[in-house]
Design a protein around this motif. Structure first.
Motif, PDB file in Angstrom:
ATOM      1  N   LEU A 189       0.742  -1.132   0.022  1.00 34.02           N
ATOM      2  CA  LEU A 189      -0.073   0.030   0.017  1.00 34.02           C
ATOM      3  C   LEU A 189       0.818   1.260   0.167  1.00 34.02           C
ATOM      4  N   THR A 190       1.981   1.417   0.886  1.00 33.78           N
ATOM      5  CA  THR A 190       2.766   2.464   0.965  1.00 33.78           C
ATOM      6  C   THR A 190       3.474   2.686  -0.421  1.00 33.78           C
ATOM      7  N   ARG A 196       1.434   6.393  -6.894  1.00 37.26           N
ATOM      8  CA  ARG A 196       0.071   7.241  -7.386  1.00 37.26           C
ATOM      9  C   ARG A 196       0.431   8.693  -7.319  1.00 37.26           C
ATOM     10  N   LEU A 197       1.285   9.148  -6.422  1.00 40.82           N
ATOM     11  CA  LEU A 197       1.655  10.654  -6.350  1.00 40.82           C
ATOM     12  C   LEU A 197       2.846  11.057  -6.988  1.00 40.82           C
ATOM     13  N   TRP A 207       3.783  17.635  -5.008  1.00 34.92           N
ATOM     14  CA  TRP A 207       2.169  17.182  -5.035  1.00 34.92           C
ATOM     15  C   TRP A 207       1.429  17.801  -3.628  1.00 34.92           C
ATOM     16  N   SER A 208       2.249  17.555  -2.608  1.00 36.45           N
ATOM     17  CA  SER A 208       1.680  18.120  -1.253  1.00 36.45           C
ATOM     18  C   SER A 208       1.501  19.810  -1.418  1.00 36.45           C
ATOM     19  N   GLY A 218      -8.892  12.383   0.273  1.00 39.17           N
ATOM     20  CA  GLY A 218      -9.799  11.253   0.350  1.00 39.17           C
ATOM     21  C   GLY A 218      -9.847  10.543  -1.017  1.00 39.17           C
ATOM     22  N   ALA A 219      -9.432  11.013  -2.130  1.00 37.64           N
ATOM     23  CA  ALA A 219      -9.495  10.227  -3.223  1.00 37.64           C
ATOM     24  C   ALA A 219      -8.551   8.994  -3.102  1.00 37.64           C
TER      25      ALA A 219
END
Length: 305
Positions: A189-190, A196-197, A207-208, A218-219
């Motif tokens: 997952l990590t 993904r980012l 991104w942040s 939330g996405a």
């Protein structure tokens, strides 16, 4: 608008039509119904959070949606003067925001503005007593118990929304960054979050910094659930964190005498297997969606001479 002001030809009367509004941060749903709450027309408009531009986009969305719903029903615009409304609005936690919105120039016979959780609760329990939690991009809780209203949470991403997908997504990104840095063990997952980012810590940091909103965090919830179903250890750890937040709300409601709780919102709906396993018969499915809850409330408030 008070019920006393709701009159036709000088005589207090029951409205011919009811209009319900589910005003969300992304879109606005409007439904027109007759006295039996049978749908006559329905429309969807733009964003309608009361905290955005002092409610101006919400005002336009509702008026445009109402016009479309009346047209769909084959009714003239003049029928709005025979219509009582309840608006359940995102960003309606503050009484001052609701009051200011209600005082705008509306074409309806009568209306009241509520927080969106009020219509969610009314829909979930068919207008009867019960508790509800909204667990979506944001989160909040509310109950009616023996006719008394109890509200908790809903203070927004920066200082509240403990159960929300936004908060859980932000924690997921934090864990992914820590794992990529080698500070804590990682998982599939990590790694998937980093990919993904952007594929690297530099990309995630970039991104942040791009004015990220709660919905951006939330996405990431579908990604978390996909890995939870694969017994990913980080997904399981974060799910346990989520359930610990919900525990706080369940205990809060039970201490006030609630005997049943429904969950709404995208994340809340996906959590039903965990909720039922954890709390048993205390958890019930929603009887109706929030938009129908607005119509139920309109008839409860205005549907009497």
């Amino acid at each position: 608008m008070a019920l006393a002001a709701y009159r036709f030809d000088g005589e207090a009367r029951v409205p011919r039509y009811y209009l319900g509004v589910d005003g969300g941060g992304t879109n606005c749903r409007v439904r027109l119904a007759d006295e039996a709450l049978v749908t006559l027309g329905e429309a969807t408009g733009g964003r309608s959070n009361l905290q955005i531009e002092a409610g101006e986009p919400a005002y336009r969305s509702i008026l445009e949606g109402a016009e479309a719903a009346f047209a769909q029903a084959g009714l003239p615009a003049s029928a709005m003067a025979e219509t009582a409304c309840v608006f359940g609005m995102a960003g309606g936690r503050l009484p001052s925001a609701r009051e200011a919105f209600a005082e705008r120039d509306w074409p309806f016979a009568a209306l009241e503005v509520f927080d969106d959780i009020d219509i969610a609760r009314a829909g979930a329990h068919g207008g009867e007593d019960g508790a509800v939690i909204i667990v979506g991009t944001g989160s909040a809780g509310m109950a009616i118990i023996d006719g008394v209203r109890h509200q908790v949470g809903g203070w927004g991403f920066h200082i509240g929304d403990q159960m929300s997908g936004a908060i859980l997504g932000r924690e997921l990104v934090r864990r992914a960054v820590e794992a990529e840095d080698g500070l804590v063990p990682g998982s599939g997952l990590t790694r998937a979050v980093i990919d993904r980012l952007g594929g690297s810590l530099d990309a995630v940091m970039d991104w942040s910094f791009q004015d990220r909103r709660p919905a951006d965090y939330g996405a990431l919830m579908p990604l978390l659930f996909d890995h939870f179903e694969l017994d990913d250890p980080i997904a399981s750890e974060l799910m346990a964190l989520e359930m610990s937040y919900i525990d706080l709300y369940v205990k809060w409601f039970q201490a006030r005498g609630a005997t049943r709780l429904a969950a709404v919102g995208g994340l809340g709906t996906r959590l039903y297997p965990q909720l039922i396993a954890r709390y048993g018969e205390f958890i019930v499915p929603p009887a109706h969606e929030p938009l129908h809850g607005a119509l139920i409330m309109a008839r409860q408030i205005f549907g009497r001479a």
